[in-house]
Write a protein that holds these residues in place. Structure first.
Motif: not given
Length: 405
Positions: A114-115, A166, A169, A176, A210, A212
Motif C-alpha cells: 500500500m502507499a 483507503e 491509497d 484504482n 488491512y 491485501w
C-alpha cells in the motif's frame, strides 16, 4: 524438518534504538537424532563451554523503558491473537520471509502492498501493528494473502483511519476502482480491474484490519475474477475479526507499565548481536504464534502440538517451552530433522548434547549453519553464517537455560 532462515535485509528503524537484540524470521534450528538423557545434561561442565562474547548471566527484563518499546511489546501481544493464513485457508501453507511482522513504522512492513507516504496523515494516532503473510506457493507463482492489524486508541479513531488509509491509497493510482465487500459493508476497498489484486481496510473496535490479496498467476495470465477476490477477503475477515476481538489493547496511559517478557521466556534467551541483519524485534509469544515467523507453518504446527509447546521466544536464538523434558528433546529432533538439504557438522566443544548441521541446499540467501539443544522443558535453536558462531550461541544458550531459575 529444519526451518531455514533467510538472510533478512537490515531494517535500521527505531527498533535498533529500543532493543539491541532482535529475532530472525523463521524458527531455525537443527535437531537431535536421539533423545537426551538427564545424565548427559548433568555431566556437562559449563565452565568448559565456548560461549564467545555472548552474555550468559541471568537477567530480569522488567517493564518497558520507552514509549517506542512499549508500542513494540503491544504489537507482540496482539500477535498472539492474529490468525496465520493457514488458519484462514489451508492453501496458504507458505510464508514470506522478507516481511516485517511486528512494526511501529509502516514503511518497513506495508510499503510493498500500500502507499505509505501519507500514512501519518491518514492515521496520526496509530499505535502499533502486527502483520500476517501467507502464500499458496513457496515462490511468486500463486496467491499472496496479507492481513495487517493496526491498533488505535479508540473506536472512533480506528473508524476514521480505515476510511482515510483507503482514500490515500486509492489516490495513489488513477487505475484504482472502489468495490464493496458484500458481507462487510463498512469496509473500504478498491482494486484495479486489470489486475487480480485487492486492498480492504475494515475498522472493528480499536483495530483496522488491512487485507491485501495478489494472485500472481492470474496477473501473469492477464485474467481477473473479482468475485473470487471478494470471497477471499470475506473469508479472511471471518477469521481475523473474531480472533482479535479477544485481545484487549492497553490503554494509552498504561503502555509504560507493560512487561517486556512473557513467562520468563526472553530471560532465558541470549541477546542477539547488533551486527545481525533483522526484520523484527525480540519477542516472547504463545507457541502457536511462532507460525508467523517460520517458513513451513504446517510442519512447525504439527511439531509444536506434538510437543505440547505453550511458549515461544526469539532473540539470539529461538526458544520453545514444551510439555516436559522428554517433549522438549523430541521437539529439538522434530524441528531440526535432517533432510537432503543438510549435512551434519561438529557439535560445540564439550557440549555433545547439542547438534549442528550445515545447509547445502540451493536457497541463495539461507543462513548456512544451525545448532540446537534441549534442557529441561526448553528446546533452543541457533543459526549463523559461521559454524563457530552457531556453536557459541547454542553453548551460551545452554548455559543460560541451566542457570536461569
Amino acid at each position: 524438518m529444519l526451518q531455514i532462515r533467510a538472510n533478512s535485509m537490515p531494517r535500521w528503524t527505531a527498533y535498533a534504538l529500543v532493543m539491541a537484540v532482535i529475532l530472525a524470521i523463521a524458527c531455525g534450528g537443527c535437531g537431535s537424532n536421539e533423545q537426551r538423557t538427564d545424565s548427559q545434561a548433568t555431566s556437562i561442565d559449563l565452565s568448559k563451554l565456548d560461549v564467545g562474547n555472548y552474555d550468559t548471566k541471568p537477567r530480569q527484563l522488567g517493564a518497558v523503558k520507552s514509549l517506542e518499546q512499549a508500542r513494540i511489546i503491544e504489537a507482540e501481544r496482539l500477535g498472539d491473537f492474529v490468525p496465520v493464513p493457514l488458519d484462514i485457508d489451508p492453501r496458504f501453507a507458505h510464508s514470506n520471509q522478507f516481511v516485517a511482522t511486528v512494526f511501529t513504522d509502516p514503511k518497513f512492513a506495508l510499503r510493498d502492498t500500500m502507499a505509505v507516504d501519507r500514512f501519518a496523515e491518514a492515521a496520526p494516532d496509530f499505535v502499533a501493528g502486527f502483520q500476517s503473510y501467507g502464500r499458496t506457493e513457496a515462490d511468486s507463482r500463486g496467491i499472496d494473502l496479507m492481513n495487517a492489524v493496526l491498533i488505535f486508541p479508540d473506536e472512533q479513531k480506528a473508524t476514521a483511519a480505515a476510511a482515510a488509509l483507503e482514500r490515500v491509497d486509492h489516490e495513489a493510482s488513477d487505475r484504482n476502482t472502489t468495490v464493496a465487500i458484500p458481507k462487510y459493508p463498512a469496509a473500504h476497498a478498491h482494486w484495479q480491474p486489470t489486475q487480480q489484486s485487492i486492498g480492504s481496510w475494515y475498522a472493528t473496535g480499536k483495530f483496522v484490519v488491512y487485507t491485501w490479496i495478489y494472485d500472481y498467476l492470474k496477473v501473469y495470465l492477464e485474467k481477473v475474477d473479482l468475485p473470487a477476490l471478494l470471497a477471499l477477503v470475506q473469508k479472511s475477515l471471518d477469521a481475523v475479526v473474531p480472533s482479535i476481538a479477544k485481545f484487549s489493547p492497553t490503554p494509552p496511559d498504561k503502555l509504560m507499565g507493560l512487561q517486556i517478557d512473557l513467562d520468563g521466556m526472553l530471560n532465558r534467551t541470549i541477546a542477539r548481536p547488533k551486527e545481525d541483519s533483522w526484520l523484527n524485534p525480540p519477542g516472547a509469544y504463545h507457541a502457536r504464534t511462532a507460525l508467523h515467523f517460520v517458513n513451513d507453518p504446517p510442519g512447525a504446527l504439527a511439531d509444536i502440538e506434538k510437543a505440547g509447546a505453550d511458549r515461544y521466544a526469539s532473540n539470539g536464538v529461538d526458544l520453545y517451552r514444551a510439555r516436559d523434558a522428554a517433549a522438549a528433546s523430541a521437539l529439538q529432533k522434530d524441528l531440526g530433522g535432517l533432510t537432503k538439504r543438510f549435512k551434519s557438522s561438529d557439535s560445540p566443544a564439550n557440549l555433545p548434547a547439542a547438534d549442528c548441521h550445515e545447509y547445502i541446499g540451493r536457497e541463495a540467501m539461507a543462513i548456512r549453519f544451525y545448532c540446537s539443544v534441549s534442557y529441561d522443558r526448553y528446546a533452543a535453536f541457533s543459526a549463523s553464517h559461521q559454524l563457530l558462531d552457531a556453536q557459541q550461541r547454542i553453548s551460551a544458550e545452554y548455559t543460560v537455560l541451566v542457570n536461569t531459575k
